[in-house]
Design a protein around this motif. Structure first.
Motif, PDB file in Angstrom:
ATOM      1  N   MET A 132      40.001  30.603  37.607  1.00 17.62           N
ATOM      2  CA  MET A 132      40.647  30.690  38.914  1.00 17.62           C
ATOM      3  C   MET A 132      39.743  30.094  39.991  1.00 17.62           C
ATOM      4  O   MET A 132      38.543  30.339  40.007  1.00 17.62           O
ATOM      5  N   GLY A 166      38.460  33.084  33.968  1.00 17.27           N
ATOM      6  CA  GLY A 166      39.714  33.836  33.961  1.00 17.27           C
ATOM      7  C   GLY A 166      39.683  35.047  33.036  1.00 17.27           C
ATOM      8  O   GLY A 166      40.319  36.066  33.301  1.00 17.27           O
ATOM      9  N   LEU A 175      38.262  38.102  34.914  1.00 23.39           N
ATOM     10  CA  LEU A 175      38.848  38.469  36.213  1.00 23.39           C
ATOM     11  C   LEU A 175      39.277  39.934  36.280  1.00 23.39           C
ATOM     12  O   LEU A 175      39.262  40.536  37.350  1.00 23.39           O
ATOM     13  N   PHE A 176      39.645  40.495  35.129  1.00 20.05           N
ATOM     14  CA  PHE A 176      40.137  41.880  35.127  1.00 20.05           C
ATOM     15  C   PHE A 176      39.113  42.848  35.713  1.00 20.05           C
ATOM     16  O   PHE A 176      39.459  43.898  36.210  1.00 20.05           O
ATOM     17  N   HIS A 229      37.103  42.172  38.245  1.00 20.17           N
ATOM     18  CA  HIS A 229      36.756  41.821  39.626  1.00 20.17           C
ATOM     19  C   HIS A 229      37.999  41.865  40.502  1.00 20.17           C
ATOM     20  O   HIS A 229      38.575  40.829  40.830  1.00 20.17           O
ATOM     21  N   LYS A 230      38.390  43.060  40.892  1.00 22.02           N
ATOM     22  CA  LYS A 230      39.596  43.216  41.717  1.00 22.02           C
ATOM     23  C   LYS A 230      39.422  42.479  43.048  1.00 22.02           C
ATOM     24  O   LYS A 230      40.373  41.899  43.577  1.00 22.02           O
ATOM     25  N   GLN A 258      40.136  38.827  42.391  1.00 23.59           N
ATOM     26  CA  GLN A 258      41.580  38.645  42.137  1.00 23.59           C
ATOM     27  C   GLN A 258      42.359  38.563  43.446  1.00 23.59           C
ATOM     28  O   GLN A 258      43.308  37.796  43.574  1.00 23.59           O
ATOM     29  N   ARG A 261      43.042  35.174  45.165  1.00 30.03           N
ATOM     30  CA  ARG A 261      43.887  34.163  44.536  1.00 30.03           C
ATOM     31  C   ARG A 261      44.923  33.635  45.525  1.00 30.03           C
ATOM     32  O   ARG A 261      45.581  34.387  46.233  1.00 30.03           O
ATOM     33  N   SER A 302      51.754  32.103  32.939  1.00 28.70           N
ATOM     34  CA  SER A 302      50.912  33.305  32.882  1.00 28.70           C
ATOM     35  C   SER A 302      51.767  34.573  32.932  1.00 28.70           C
ATOM     36  O   SER A 302      51.397  35.596  32.377  1.00 28.70           O
TER      37      SER A 302
END
Ligand code: ADP
Ligand code: MG
Length: 398
Positions: free
Chosen positions: A1, A230, A233-234, A236-237, A240, A243, A256
């Protein structure tokens, strides 16, 4: 991302990295208010798009004499004038392709007195299997050109994952960048801080071009391009939340949603494959037969009929696609499911281009039967080479 420059600078600032003051805005009125918050006498108006080369870029709607996507302004009136011109216009740079990208946001930044423009990036060096710094004294311009013409001016320093950025690493980097005095002092905290940001935020690339030495001898990050892994990413709120889907390919966003691994490419042969390795091999063999793939697409091991239909819809929504190659090895995935998905998708979205299907593995005969019974104009293929050759031929004949 990927994220925007102003966001990247915000993230880096959190790690103590020196950046200029600035305000992101989306209207000319906001531009004036933003400029008033900054000290002057120099302001910089910077287009925020997910592509580099903005400074040398050109706006489609403006004449050939118009300035690029990063502009210096010497008064607040100038800031507003530039903002009016740039907002809503389409910026074409070496990285956007001919279509360009619409500029919907500007970053109004405090202007720096630049003495030297340097290049610094941090990336995962796959040869060494470690994180590495890549630096050059030739910053601010096309680094690809430097790499091509004068590769000796680019220095790579590999960082030990356990020791982190050592004093010796900082000294090596500082020597390579010919840093002296205050700049050399700044480097002692700057380089470890950039590395910390890279590792802690799971970045896959951090490019600072230019990293500058100012007239007062101090260092500053003047541009920042960041990509994140990517798969991480889960956790790192905060990242995210940065985005910006308006900057992403709508086909990739749609993919996705269906949990499909899809990457848009520049070619004309749309591909639907199961398994990342087989998908890569399919791209290679399409090239071998003289055409270019339009996408990478791995539908995954346990794809449903709905997923296959979604994949097909995404492929056919790409106006560059002149032919489609479906290459499935039915292991966990059954060939009859794929065949049903293909038939359902073609019924739904229609088929205006040649379609070659190569099925192998579990329930292959049933799968082939479904395709034959469908009455659709499907070109069957027996193996990977045969399939690639047939689709390339069909596209050239069409
Ligand atoms: P891009 O790489 O997309 O062209 P940059 O942010 O690197 O965009 O800006 C291009 C050039 O504009 C820089 O190399 C620098 O010379 C100048 N520039 C950018 N930001 C500033 C600033 N805050 N102060 C002074 N000059 C700047
Ligand atoms: Mg730059």
């Amino acid at each position: 991302m990927n994220i925007h420059e102003y966001q990247a600078k915000q993230v880096l600032k959190g790690f103590g990295v020196p950046v200029a003051e600035g305000v992101a805005i989306t209207s000319a009125d906001e531009a004036e208010a933003a400029a008033r918050q900054l000290p002057g006498p120099l302001w910089v108006v910077k287009s925020q798009i997910h592509a580099g080369g903005r400074g040398k870029g050109r706006f489609k709607e403006l004449g050939p004499d118009a300035k690029g996507g990063v502009r210096l302004a010497f008064s607040i009136e100038d800031v507003v004038k530039h903002a009016r011109e740039m907002l809503g216009a389409t910026l074409v740079t070496a990285q956007t392709g001919e279509a360009g990208k619409q500029v919907n946001r500007l970053y109004i930044e405090d202007g720096a007195d630049i003495a030297r423009e340097l290049y610094l990036s941090i990336l995962v060096d796959r040869t060494h299997g470690k994180v590495a710094f890549v630096v050059s004294t030739e910053g601010g311009m096309d680094i690809e050109q430097v790499a091509h013409d004068t590769p000796e001016r680019i220095r790579t320093v590999v960082i030990d994952p356990v020791a982190g950025v050592t004093d010796a690493d900082v000294a090596t980097l500082s020597d390579a960048l010919k840093l002296e005095g205050a700049a050399r002092e700044d480097a002692k905290t700057l380089f470890p801080a950039l590395h910390k940001a890279f590792v802690e935020k799971d970045m896959s690339m951090l490019e600072v071009n230019p990293l500058i030495v100012m007239e007062n001898g101090r260092m500053r990050v003047l541009d920042a391009k960041v990509s994140f892994d990517g798969n991480a990413l889960f956790r790192h709120k905060d990242i995210q939340a940065l985005r910006d889907v308006t900057e992403e390919d709508p086909k990739e966003i749609e993919a996705s949603k269906h949990d499909l691994a899809y990457i848009a490419l520049d070619g004309t042969i749309g591909c639907m494959v199961n398994g990342a390795g087989l998908a890569m091999a399919t791209l290679d063999i399409i090239k071998l037969y003289g055409a270019e793939p339009a996408n990478f697409l791995d539908v995954g091991g346990g794809a449903s009929k709905e997923k296959v239909t979604a994949a097909f819809r995404i492929i056919t929504s790409d106006p560059n696609v002149e032919g489609i190659l479906v290459n499935i090895f039915g292991g966990i995935m059954r060939c009859d499911i794929i065949a049903e998905g293909v038939v359902a998708a073609v019924r739904e979205v229609g088929l205006k281009v040649p379609l070659v299907v190569r099925l192998e593995g579990t329930n292959v005969e049933l799968g082939k039967q479904i395709l034959r019974d469908s009455g659709l104009n499907v070109i069957p293929a027996d193996d990977l080479a045969d399939a690639a050759e047939k689709i390339v031929k069909a596209v050239k004949a069409a």
